[in-house]
Design a protein around this motif. Structure first.
Motif, PDB file in Angstrom:
ATOM      1  N   ASN A  38      -1.464   0.985   0.314  1.00 41.48           N
ATOM      2  CA  ASN A  38      -1.107   0.025   1.697  1.00 41.48           C
ATOM      3  C   ASN A  38       0.261   0.026   2.144  1.00 41.48           C
ATOM      4  O   ASN A  38       0.492   0.194   3.479  1.00 41.48           O
ATOM      5  N   PHE A  63       0.505 -11.621   1.838  1.00 40.01           N
ATOM      6  CA  PHE A  63      -0.359 -10.547   1.878  1.00 40.01           C
ATOM      7  C   PHE A  63      -0.423  -9.669   0.737  1.00 40.01           C
ATOM      8  O   PHE A  63       0.716  -9.562   0.241  1.00 40.01           O
ATOM      9  N   SER A  64      -1.607  -9.234   0.218  1.00 35.56           N
ATOM     10  CA  SER A  64      -1.831  -8.435  -0.758  1.00 35.56           C
ATOM     11  C   SER A  64      -3.005  -7.481  -0.301  1.00 35.56           C
ATOM     12  O   SER A  64      -3.885  -8.235   0.393  1.00 35.56           O
ATOM     13  N   PRO A  65      -3.121  -6.233  -0.914  1.00 32.39           N
ATOM     14  CA  PRO A  65      -3.911  -5.499  -0.202  1.00 32.39           C
ATOM     15  C   PRO A  65      -5.274  -5.622  -1.230  1.00 32.39           C
ATOM     16  O   PRO A  65      -5.589  -4.437  -1.532  1.00 32.39           O
ATOM     17  N   TYR A  66      -5.588  -6.623  -1.293  1.00 35.24           N
ATOM     18  CA  TYR A  66      -7.134  -6.917  -2.090  1.00 35.24           C
ATOM     19  C   TYR A  66      -7.360  -8.125  -1.468  1.00 35.24           C
ATOM     20  O   TYR A  66      -6.877  -8.816  -0.611  1.00 35.24           O
ATOM     21  N   ARG A 112      -8.085  -6.191   3.926  1.00 36.44           N
ATOM     22  CA  ARG A 112      -7.869  -4.853   3.442  1.00 36.44           C
ATOM     23  C   ARG A 112      -8.080  -3.852   4.040  1.00 36.44           C
ATOM     24  O   ARG A 112      -7.075  -3.009   4.280  1.00 36.44           O
ATOM     25  N   TRP A 161      -1.772  -1.327  -3.793  1.00 35.20           N
ATOM     26  CA  TRP A 161      -0.495  -1.680  -3.234  1.00 35.20           C
ATOM     27  C   TRP A 161       0.312  -0.618  -2.792  1.00 35.20           C
ATOM     28  O   TRP A 161       0.803  -0.386  -1.583  1.00 35.20           O
ATOM     29  N   GLU A 189      -9.016   1.825   3.792  1.00 32.57           N
ATOM     30  CA  GLU A 189      -8.774   2.403   2.332  1.00 32.57           C
ATOM     31  C   GLU A 189      -9.252   3.717   2.403  1.00 32.57           C
ATOM     32  O   GLU A 189     -10.939   3.845   2.736  1.00 32.57           O
ATOM     33  N   CYS A 239      -6.049  -4.752   7.669  1.00 34.09           N
ATOM     34  CA  CYS A 239      -4.291  -4.635   7.360  1.00 34.09           C
ATOM     35  C   CYS A 239      -4.241  -3.432   6.697  1.00 34.09           C
ATOM     36  O   CYS A 239      -2.853  -3.389   6.007  1.00 34.09           O
TER      37      CYS A 239
END
Lengths: 435, 435, 435
Positions: free
Chosen positions: C380, B274-277, B282, C377, C350, B285
């Motif tokens: 999150n 997972f990455s917040p992009y 986004r 990052w 976000e 999660c």
């Protein structure tokens, strides 16, 4: 051990009957075995003790009247638990009752039909291919009647009533590696351990596969929690490398001990994760039992060509391999028996080892001294959480060296054994043999 | 699916406006979509629904009066959310409003300016380089007024009210892979799942990226815990290999299921943490929402040259890839929907499979039978803790085989489904579409 | 630092005595060191402060009366803590008191005998081989009397009373890398950190090895929990690569920080797991103390040939290596000092970065902007659980970039520092130096 296998090899064993009884009697000449007889019809968990099977004679005559298959030549020739039969039939009819191995045409397969009333013969595929058309005569003089299931057990008492279980199956007919090698090794182990100091008690089970283990567990259900750990002894005489199959718990003390011993042995070895197949670890590791029971074999279950055939004979065994396996069992059990958890009595900074004679007097030398390192590892991690085996894993050092360091430290008053985690002590149990 | 992408491709979409409405209307011809209109100015968490943007015409005329850029040729030519403009200006003035890609000189970039009032045109760098000095005329006939944000959702009810979320974004203009491929796949999936037995309910969201997902979450905040897991559907039509991006939870059931299906597919694949992009994972999660939502794409976000350019067109798509992606989605959802946790009803030793017709009758054969092994794995690990998917991971066996074994065992009374862990059942919810 | 090592090199140090005092006095010219004197006989945990040792002269004369070994040529020539002696003896008698290194025949070894009353000389093996038969005269003018153990400490106060410990040993005579390099680096670090903003207080210990660290811990036992973490500074001037040895806790913040800095340095490095050997981490990481103290060296303890010999001299050191080590220490301490745990104030979806000026205005560009990714990052994973260092490990991004993003987000009101985990604040402590 090899000679013992040779002695037991000719006996026609099955899961019940006189073959098992005779086998137990011969084992009993070496260790004071307690033999138990459980009547047909007894409920054992989801199972029922089957009728007892015995066989006296069996043969097949070809159209010319010549006996071409005879029990007395190989007791693999008859499907185990075959019902009695005596009749004449054509080749196509006969073939429905014949078993052979096209891919291994010179070997006789081993077949059983414990829970389905039928009869059959096993023979080499080479022989089967040569059978001519015509009328054959088959004869099986067997009996399948109410009787008993027989097994043997032997308890070698130790300082505590916690037990280590060694279990082997005694139900296979003339198969040498599977499992007379296991029977011979377990017997030798019992004889040897008698001469050792033992913290734990050691229970040896000589049981028919599956139904025997289930029976023992069902009869001893209340007592099971007293078993600390165990090993299923099988396939220990072939020339393959040692293979350890983990218990269902995966990282129990017995698993750690086996991995440590094999890892420091210098020889090639294999480790397998637990799987719910194989020998009686299937029962000992079933979810409602879940004992810490692993299995140490050489080439594992079903992985050699001769497995469950007449090729698993005396030539297939190696006396050296049997001896090597025995040593591995002894080493693993020694680690389990002597593994301890200590608490450092001087946990704040290092205690002064020098004035206790535990340290070389002249400082500044850069050559690490192995024992001093072992002393430091044991002191640092003896926090009541780490056992010597845990410290061996973390440090990479041999268990024996760390255990020696621990004894020196204990003698010097720097360590005390930590009992906190050992709640399992259990009650005295009626059924047992002397040690 | 390819034809459906072709049908939707010419529409000029943005995050609001008639392009989205028209897209939702066409999807509604295939699945009974419920369309929601949320007024400009509505607060949704930290955001506010923006004004609605619509565009009718746009062009640039060169000094000779020739239209050199026209919206009707490609709706990528205009920066999305451009404010109206009609004026003449010099080339240097114009260039401040032009966007091109020097490194990909033949492609038109895709640009937006949702939250900053400006205007602009996009064109290929080749075209930009040929612009001559002189006076240009620009014209954008757009409107940015109070209106609505539109999105569509479709709930396919299952046996329980727990929901699996399938979300795709519908805000991109003429880009085929990003994300008409996702729109087409989600639509096809909704149509197919209608014909299946469903334990869970399936909610399909067709939302403008970012603001649409945020809006949906803000409007359904109380209801979010009813969502068991989900997938963001995007980039599923290119020729790259499948790529699974894990949810923030990393080892949720949806993650396990995706890894299992891809791992047993035999095809190459990639797994990303997972990455917040990326896309709307986004939002799903974000730390205060933290749903188990992963994303299955082919070549991931931003990793192909044609990404966010006119090169992401119908030729870039492959009908085979779309179909392959659909099958992977179906397989993953099937695993999630049929995954169960059981409790072995005979946990002490193995139950006798033979008398229940679950075991081959003739023992002693060394060739492992796959189904029997699956039966044993399921029995041994059905302790109320391990799901079938957990057992698949531990045994290395295919989920389908283990699930079949579990059904046979359940039918034989040996297993019961374990409900202990399934507390999340939730309440009936007002907004929904029929299934 | 190199010049400082050169200044300290000639002094004859041991674990007590005037050599240590003189060393501390010179360090005190650079940082306001508080010097402590602990009387002989004081109990410190399992140890007792030994008598103070001082030496004025020592030599050996050969049968011809020529001084062949002289303390003034190298203070390694005399075994540290040698008792006074003046007598004549034969070569075989003398040899019992001589130490040399056959495998490194040109180097003089370094030997000590702190807790065993004896005397001895060290010399090169080349020299020893040339000794002729005859009567030798040995003279050691030393004293071993009640006195004190001396050590120095310096506390550089920060915003909180939580402390970071930097400890080096000052007991070795003329050995440059072990440990004048550590003394010089710790001194330079103290001078540099004075000019920085500091969240934590920094305590520098200049102590005799083993007994000094034990003494400090015994005198400050109540205060130990105020120490957040620390590093043992030693062997930082040779040309080998940097080596980090983990604390006993293995994944404490200091371990994480060191691994992060080395991992992002671009240079080769090594990481060692904790072992209960080496320098004073043995005491700081003993099980009853268990501080999060690691050690950053270059070539580790005992792994270079010149270790504990006259070969560990000024030529063995590299000024560049010293500087490189200092930078690594500064970077690691900077990470520890600025690492924070935050809580996202807008955790549901976000927050809108654009209207807060934290996001590029023109969307749709596919080139990832590093800072934007860092912002996402941090947002999150700022759930009160993950520190910036945790986020660095999970994202693979440099700490500095994430820390910058966190500051921007905090300024914009999107993050708040999470204090929940920081219960350790502790009490004001009497013994300290100004900062």
């Amino acid at each position: 051990m090899y000679e013992f296998v040779r002695q037991l090899y000719p006996i026609c064993r099955s899961i019940t009957g006189n073959g098992v009884r005779e086998t137990l009697r011969i084992i009993g000449q070496r260790v004071p075995l307690q033999i138990r007889e459980v009547p047909t019809g007894t409920k054992v968990f989801d199972w029922t003790i089957p009728r007892e099977w015995n066989i006296r004679d069996a043969w097949v005559k070809d159209p010319s009247g010549r006996k071409i298959i005879e029990l007395r030549n190989s007791n693999l020739h008859v499907v185990s638990y075959s019902v009695p039969v005596h009749k004449k039939l054509s080749l196509p009819e006969l073939k429905k009752h014949l078993h052979s191995l096209p891919e291994l045409p010179h070997l006789i397969p081993y077949r059983t039909s414990y829970y389905q009333a039928t009869w059959g013969f096993c023979l080499s595929h080479n022989q089967q291919r040569e059978l001519v058309e015509g009328e054959y005569e088959v004869f099986i003089d067997s009996s399948l009647e109410d009787g008993h299931l027989s097994f043997g057990e032997y308890l070698l008492k130790g300082q505590t009533t916690e037990e280590v279980l060694l279990s082997c199956h005694v139900c296979h007919p003339s198969l040498a590696n599977d499992n007379l090698s296991g029977v011979a090794l377990a017997t030798a182990l019992a004889q040897l351990l008698e001469g050792y100091d033992r913290r734990y008690s050691y229970r040896f089970l000589f049981v028919p596969g599956t139904i025997g283990a289930i029976t023992w567990l069902a009869l001893n259900e209340d007592f099971i929690r007293q078993i600390k750990c165990g090993l299923v002894v099988a396939l220990v005489g072939d020339r393959g490398k040692l293979t350890y199959k983990k218990s269902r718990q995966r990282c129990a003390e017995i698993d750690q001990a086996a991995l440590h011993v094999l890892g420091h042995s210098g020889a090639a070895y294999e480790v397998q994760d637990f799987s719910p197949y194989g020998y009686d670890e299937r029962q000992y590791c079933s979810p409602g039992i879940d004992l810490a029971v692993g299995s140490l074999t050489r080439t594992p279950y079903g992985r050699y060509l001769e497995y469950h055939t007449s090729g698993d004979n005396l030539d297939f065994l190696s006396a050296d391999a049997l001896e090597d396996s025995l040593q591995a069992y002894l080493s693993i059990l020694h680690v389990v028996d002597t593994n301890r958890r200590y608490r450092n009595q001087y946990p704040k900074c290092e205690p002064q080892l020098g004035r206790r004679g535990l340290y070389s007097e002249l400082g500044g030398q850069s050559d690490g001294k192995e024992l001093e390192m072992a002393l430091l590892w044991v002191l640092n991690f003896s926090d009541g959480e780490h056992s010597i085996l845990d410290i061996a894993a973390r440090s990479g050092k041999p268990f024996a060296q760390l255990a020696r360091a621990a004894r020196l430290l204990e003698r010097a008053g720097l360590l005390k054994e930590s009992m906190e985690r050992e709640e399992i002590r259990g009650v005295e149990r009626p059924i047992e043999s002397g040690g």
